[in-house]
Write an enzyme that holds these catalytic residues in place. Structure first.
Site, PDB file in Angstrom:
ATOM      1  N   HIS A 167      32.603  57.097  44.045  1.00 32.89           N
ATOM      2  CA  HIS A 167      32.631  56.179  42.899  1.00 32.89           C
ATOM      3  C   HIS A 167      31.969  56.766  41.661  1.00 32.89           C
ATOM      4  O   HIS A 167      32.155  56.266  40.559  1.00 32.89           O
ATOM      5  CB  HIS A 167      31.940  54.865  43.279  1.00 32.89           C
ATOM      6  CG  HIS A 167      32.739  54.066  44.260  1.00 32.89           C
ATOM      7  ND1 HIS A 167      33.478  52.977  43.891  1.00 32.89           N
ATOM      8  CD2 HIS A 167      32.959  54.241  45.590  1.00 32.89           C
ATOM      9  CE1 HIS A 167      34.104  52.488  44.961  1.00 32.89           C
ATOM     10  NE2 HIS A 167      33.802  53.241  45.999  1.00 32.89           N
ATOM     11  N   ASP A 379      29.606  57.791  33.421  1.00 38.43           N
ATOM     12  CA  ASP A 379      29.907  56.715  34.358  1.00 38.43           C
ATOM     13  C   ASP A 379      31.144  57.103  35.147  1.00 38.43           C
ATOM     14  O   ASP A 379      32.096  57.629  34.561  1.00 38.43           O
ATOM     15  CB  ASP A 379      30.195  55.422  33.556  1.00 38.43           C
ATOM     16  CG  ASP A 379      29.664  54.178  34.256  1.00 38.43           C
ATOM     17  OD1 ASP A 379      29.589  54.195  35.493  1.00 38.43           O
ATOM     18  OD2 ASP A 379      29.337  53.198  33.564  1.00 38.43           O
TER      19      ASP A 379
HETATM   20  C1  GDG Z   1      29.557  52.101  40.345  1.00 34.22           C
HETATM   21  C2  GDG Z   1      29.800  53.280  39.380  1.00 34.22           C
HETATM   22  C3  GDG Z   1      32.123  52.435  39.027  1.00 34.22           C
HETATM   23  C4  GDG Z   1      27.054  43.321  36.743  1.00 34.22           C
HETATM   24  N1  GDG Z   1      26.148  42.412  36.398  1.00 34.22           N
HETATM   25  C5  GDG Z   1      26.503  41.251  36.947  1.00 34.22           C
HETATM   26  C6  GDG Z   1      27.681  41.465  37.634  1.00 34.22           C
HETATM   27  N2  GDG Z   1      27.973  42.751  37.503  1.00 34.22           N
HETATM   28  C7  GDG Z   1      29.157  43.405  38.071  1.00 34.22           C
HETATM   29  C8  GDG Z   1      30.152  43.681  36.979  1.00 34.22           C
HETATM   30  C9  GDG Z   1      30.899  44.873  37.543  1.00 34.22           C
HETATM   31  C10 GDG Z   1      29.851  45.565  38.391  1.00 34.22           C
HETATM   32  O1  GDG Z   1      28.796  44.653  38.611  1.00 34.22           O
HETATM   33  C11 GDG Z   1      29.285  46.777  37.697  1.00 34.22           C
HETATM   34  O2  GDG Z   1      30.230  47.782  37.811  1.00 34.22           O
HETATM   35  P1  GDG Z   1      30.212  49.088  36.908  1.00 34.22           P
HETATM   36  O3  GDG Z   1      31.468  49.799  37.179  1.00 34.22           O
HETATM   37  O4  GDG Z   1      30.087  48.705  35.489  1.00 34.22           O
HETATM   38  O5  GDG Z   1      28.912  49.912  37.306  1.00 34.22           O
HETATM   39  P2  GDG Z   1      28.091  50.356  38.673  1.00 34.22           P
HETATM   40  O6  GDG Z   1      27.371  49.215  39.269  1.00 34.22           O
HETATM   41  O7  GDG Z   1      27.225  51.469  38.221  1.00 34.22           O
HETATM   42  O8  GDG Z   1      29.198  50.856  39.721  1.00 34.22           O
HETATM   43  C12 GDG Z   1      30.839  52.879  38.328  1.00 34.22           C
HETATM   44  C13 GDG Z   1      31.831  51.396  40.090  1.00 34.22           C
HETATM   45  O9  GDG Z   1      30.814  51.840  41.005  1.00 34.22           O
HETATM   46  C14 GDG Z   1      33.080  51.085  40.900  1.00 34.22           C
HETATM   47  O10 GDG Z   1      33.643  52.247  41.395  1.00 34.22           O
HETATM   48  O11 GDG Z   1      32.983  51.862  38.058  1.00 34.22           O
HETATM   49  O12 GDG Z   1      31.116  53.968  37.470  1.00 34.22           O
HETATM   50  O13 GDG Z   1      28.587  53.695  38.748  1.00 34.22           O
HETATM   51  O14 GDG Z   1      31.936  44.450  38.376  1.00 34.22           O
HETATM   52  O15 GDG Z   1      30.926  42.543  36.803  1.00 34.22           O
HETATM   53  N3  GDG Z   1      28.337  40.511  38.282  1.00 34.22           N
HETATM   54  C15 GDG Z   1      27.782  39.258  38.250  1.00 34.22           C
HETATM   55  N4  GDG Z   1      26.600  38.991  37.606  1.00 34.22           N
HETATM   56  C16 GDG Z   1      25.949  39.952  36.950  1.00 34.22           C
HETATM   57  O16 GDG Z   1      24.895  39.690  36.370  1.00 34.22           O
HETATM   58  N5  GDG Z   1      28.403  38.255  38.869  1.00 34.22           N
END
Ligand code: GDG
Length: 468
Positions: A167, A379
Site C-alpha cells: 500500500h 503517499d
Molecule cells: C495507507 C497508505 C493508501 C481518516 N480519518 C478518518 C477516516 N479516515 C479514513 C479516510 C481514508 C483513510 O482513513 C485514510 O486513507 P489514506 O489513503 O488517505 O491514508 P493512510 O491511512 O496513510 O493509508 C495510503 C492507503 O493505505 C490505501 O492503500 O492510499 O497511501 O499510506 O479512507 O476516509 N475515516 C473516518 N473518520 C476519520 O476521522 N471514518
C-alpha cells in the site's frame, strides 16, 4: 468470484472498546485498507487474519466470533505481545520501512533486534494462515508489516497461490541501498506469486532494484504487468491503484445528515471559503508545510483575509512513537502562531481539530469544503483525495493535490497539482482555487468524479485478480 478470499493484514479491520466493568464493544475500523476492502469482503465468502489490537486481558476470541456472525466474514486473530509490537510494529515497520519507503531518509533508522522480531512475527502470521488454510483459498497478504510472511508460508509447505499488495510506495534503488537487509527483502518478495503496487513508478522502482540486487531474476515487461522468471518460477508484478466505493460516498453526500453537518460547519467557520485538510497524524502527510503554505497565502494575498479558513483535521495515529508526538506539538504551535498573527474580529484562519470523525461527519466535512488541500510529501495512493471527489456531488469542489501522492498519477487532469515542498507555489495554488470560476470548477470536478467512478475499489479488486 473466489472460492474463499483470505485477507491478511497487520490489524484486523475492527477496534475493541470498553473494559470489563462497562463491557466491551467491537466497532468497524477506519484505516485505508479497511475502507477499501469492506464492501468487497462482505460480498464474498471471506476471512480476515490479523492482530486484534489488544492483549489477552480482553476476551477478544468471543468478541470476534460474535462480530464475525454479524459482519458475514470470519475474523481470525493473531496474538502479538507488547514486546513484539514494540519491535515489529513501532520499531522495524514504522522506524525503518515506513520512512525509507516514503523517501524520508532523515527519519530512517535500523535496529537488528527489531528486524529479527519483525521476521519472527511474520513467521507467527504464517503459522496462523497455514493452520486455517483450505485448499483453493485465495490468500491476499497486505502491506509493509508482512513482507516476509509469504516466505514463511513457503517454508511451511503451503503451495497455494500467494498474493501480496504493497500500500505504500516502493523506493528507488538509490534509497533502498541504504537498507542493511535489502537483498533478503527482495528475495522474500519473490516467494509470492503475484505482487501488486499502487503506481507504475513503484513497479518500475521494484524492477530496477531487482536488477541490482537479484540479477539472476529476469524480467519480461509488458505495459501493465511484468513477469519475473526466478528459481524456475514465474512471478506476476503489476500496478493496481487502490480506490474507494464511489457510490457509497456519492450517496452519503446526498443525505440530509451529511447536509446538516456541512451546513453546521459552514455556519460556524465564519468565512465564505472553507479549505479542508484531513490526514492521519503522520510526517509523510506534509501537514506543517501545508500550514506554512496557508500562512504564505495570507501574507501574499491580503484580500483573502477574513474570507477563507483552513479546517485542518488531524486523526490520532501512532502516538506512542516519539516522532509522532513531536509532530503533534509542532502542529499545535504552528496553528496557534498563525492564528495569533492573522485572526481578527470573529474570523480565525486555521481551525485545528485533533480527533476522529464518524462516517457521516467525514462526508459532511468533504461536502462543506470548497477546496481540499491534499499535500503529502509522499503517499502510496491517498484515499482522502478520491473520497473528496466522490463526495463533491454538486461538482463545485477544487482538489489541490501533491504530485507525490500516488493518486496524482490518475487525478492530475482535474486537480491543481503542487509540489508540497514549494510553499510559495502551494499558496498560489490555493489562491487560484479561491478565485476560480464556477465553470472551471465544474469542468475539473466532472473529470475527477468520472475518473474515481470508473476506477472504483471493486475494479481495483477485479484488476488485481485479472478479472478484467
Ligand atoms: C495507507 C497508505 C493508501 C481518516 N480519518 C478518518 C477516516 N479516515 C479514513 C479516510 C481514508 C483513510 O482513513 C485514510 O486513507 P489514506 O489513503 O488517505 O491514508 P493512510 O491511512 O496513510 O493509508 C495510503 C492507503 O493505505 C490505501 O492503500 O492510499 O497511501 O499510506 O479512507 O476516509 N475515516 C473516518 N473518520 C476519520 O476521522 N471514518
Amino acid at each position: 468470484m473466489h472460492k474463499r478470499l483470505v485477507v491478511v493484514s497487520n490489524r484486523l479491520p475492527i477496534a475493541i472498546f470498553g473494559d470489563e466493568i462497562r463491557g466491551f464493544e467491537v466497532r468497524s475500523g477506519t484505516g485505508g485498507l479497511v475502507t477499501a476492502l469492506k464492501s468487497t469482503i462482505s460480498q464474498t465468502k471471506s476471512a480476515w487474519i490479523g492482530w486484534p489490537g489488544c492483549g489477552s486481558e480482553v476476551p477478544f476470541k468471543s468478541l470476534l466470533l460474535n462480530y464475525s456472525k454479524k459482519a458475514n466474514f470470519e475474523l481470525i486473530p493473531v496474538q502479538v505481545t507488547e514486546e513484539e509490537i514494540l519491535r515489529y510494529y513501532r520499531g522495524f515497520s514504522n522506524k525503518s520501512i515506513w520512512p525509507l519507503f516514503h523517501d524520508l531518509l532523515g527519519q530512517f533508522s535500523f535496529n537488528p533486534e527489531d528486524y529479527e522480531t519483525y521476521r519472527s512475527v511474520n513467521k507467527k502470521f504464517a503459522g496462523i494462515i497455514a493452520e486455517n488454510n483450505r485448499v483453493d483459498d485465495t490468500i491476499w497478504i497486505h502491506d509493509y508489516q508482512l513482507i516476509f510472511t509469504g516466505h514463511y508460508l513457503r517454508e511451511l509447505g503451503i503451495k497455494s497461490r500467494l498474493n501480496f499488495f504493497l500500500h505504500i510506495p516502493f523506493p528507488s534503488f538509490d534509497l533502498l541501498r541504504r537498507f542493511p537487509r535489502k537483498i533478503a527483502m527482495m528475495e522474500v518478495l519473490l516467494d509470492y506469486d503475484h505482487i501488486g503496487f499502487q503506481t507504475s513508478v513503484d513497479k518500475r522502482n521494484f524492477i530496477s532494484c531487482l536488477k541490482w540486487l537479484v540479477p539472476e531474476a529476469k524480467t519480461v515487461s509488458k505495459r501493465q504487468e511484468s513477469i519475473i522468471h526466478y528459481a524456475n518460477r514465474e512471478i506476476l508484478v503489476g500496478h493496481y491503484p487502490i480506490s474507494i466505493d464511489f457510490n457509497e460516498f456519492n450517496n452519503l453526500a446526498k443525505t440530509k445528515e451529511t447536509s446538516d453537518t456541512a451546513w453546521f460547519l459552514k455556519e460556524n467557520i465564519n468565512a465564505e471559503t472553507m479549505v479542508l485538510g484531513l490526514d492521519r497524524l503522520d510526517y509523510t502527510k506534509g501537514i506543517p508545510e501545508r500550514l506554512r503554505a496557508f500562512e504564505k497565502l495570507l501574507e501574499k494575498y491580503p484580500d483573502v483575509r477574513g474570507r477563507i479558513s483552513l479546517m485542518q483535521v488531524v486523526v490520532p495515529s501512532r502516538l506512542n512513537i516519539a516522532e509522532y508526538q513531536e509532530l503533534k506539538s509542532e502542529l499545535e504551535s504552528l496553528a496557534g502562531r498563525i492564528n495569533g498573527r492573522f485572526s481578527s474580529g470573529g474570523w480565525i484562519p486555521i481551525h485545528y481539530q485533533f480527533r476522529t470523525l464518524d462516517r457521516v461527519q467525514l462526508v459532511g466535512y468533504y461536502k462543506a469544503a470548497d477546496i481540499a488541500l491534499v499535500t503529502p510529501l509522499r503517499d502510496g495512493m491517498n484515499l482522502v483525495s478520491k473520497e473528496y471527489c466522490a463526495s463533491s456531488s454538486n461538482d463545485r469542489g477544487v482538489l489541490i493535490l501533491s504530485e507525490f501522492a500516488g493518486s496524482a498519477e490518475k487525478l492530475r487532469k482535474g486537480a491543481i497539482i503542487v509540489n508540497p515542498y514549494d510553499i510559495d507555489l502551494t499558496a498560489d495554488a490555493i489562491y487560484a482555487a479561491f478565485i476560480m470560476s464556477v465553470e472551471e470548477k465544474e469542468h475539473r470536478m466532472k473529470i475527477l468524479r468520472a475518473e474515481v467512478r470508473r476506477n472504483d475499489v471493486h475494479r481495483w479488486v477485479r484488476r488485481f485478480f485479472g478479472e478484467e
